[in-house]
Design a protein around this motif. Sequence first.
Motif, PDB file in Angstrom:
ATOM      1  N   GLN A  72       0.864  -1.185   0.000  1.00 10.57           N
ATOM      2  CA  GLN A  72       0.000   0.000   0.000  1.00 10.57           C
ATOM      3  C   GLN A  72       0.894   1.226   0.000  1.00 10.57           C
ATOM      4  OE1 GLN A  72      -3.368  -0.225  -0.165  1.00 10.57           O
ATOM      5  NE2 GLN A  72      -3.252  -2.447  -0.086  1.00 10.57           N
ATOM      6  N   GLY A  74       1.658   5.274   1.612  1.00  9.43           N
ATOM      7  CA  GLY A  74       1.618   5.940   2.914  1.00  9.43           C
ATOM      8  C   GLY A  74       1.994   5.038   4.069  1.00  9.43           C
ATOM      9  N   GLY A  75       1.096   4.932   5.042  1.00  6.34           N
ATOM     10  CA  GLY A  75       1.342   4.159   6.245  1.00  6.34           C
ATOM     11  C   GLY A  75       1.456   2.664   6.025  1.00  6.34           C
ATOM     12  N   GLY A  76       1.151   2.178   4.827  1.00  6.77           N
ATOM     13  CA  GLY A  76       1.283   0.745   4.521  1.00  6.77           C
ATOM     14  C   GLY A  76       2.480   0.426   3.648  1.00  6.77           C
ATOM     15  N   HIS A  78       5.547   0.171   4.287  1.00  7.10           N
ATOM     16  CA  HIS A  78       6.616  -0.633   4.901  1.00  7.10           C
ATOM     17  C   HIS A  78       6.367  -2.137   4.736  1.00  7.10           C
ATOM     18  CE1 HIS A  78       3.479  -0.531   7.908  1.00  7.10           C
ATOM     19  NE2 HIS A  78       4.048  -1.571   8.501  1.00  7.10           N
ATOM     20  N   TYR A 112      11.800  -3.209   4.104  1.00  2.86           N
ATOM     21  CA  TYR A 112      10.428  -3.611   4.415  1.00  2.86           C
ATOM     22  C   TYR A 112      10.416  -4.345   5.746  1.00  2.86           C
ATOM     23  CZ  TYR A 112       8.920  -2.598  -0.392  1.00  2.86           C
ATOM     24  OH  TYR A 112       8.614  -1.994  -1.581  1.00  2.86           O
TER      25      TYR A 112
END
Length: 163
Positions: A72, A74-76, A78, A112
Amino acid sequence: MNLVVRPADPAADWPAIWPILEAVVRPGEAYAVDRDIDEARGRAYWFSPAHEVFVAEADGRILGSYYMRPNQGGGGAHVANCGYMTDPAAQGRGVARTMGLHSLEHARARGYRAMQFNIVVSTNVRAVRLWESLGFQTVGRLPGAFAHPRLGDVDALVMHQHL
């Protein structure tokens, strides 16, 4: 078999990747991609700007390919996501396992912190077994989320692993 995984060259490697992609996608049993995809759309999909693409080759012959991207934004971002395809003629020879191991190592090197597969077709038993053997857990089951051409609507699994 001396299998090497390396970054894909879009120009040089596409002629070998396309028949693999086509052979995996046409039956419609394991991949959530339009079965009628043509070569131009297939290339645009596999070599999307968001994808980092690799090939697995032995003795100069490409036997599989995978891509990696953020699952994803933004916040996803990583969490890594990958798509893998193995030449059907090379199945059972460790190609998918080698690509899976390479992708886990590469994802860690890229920073990641997890890897997630959003749709693993539940009836694709070989894939489910492989991902479980590499440390993935099923964290979700999507009832009837995959329209299998022979079996009707089957469940799709969300598989995840912390890196």
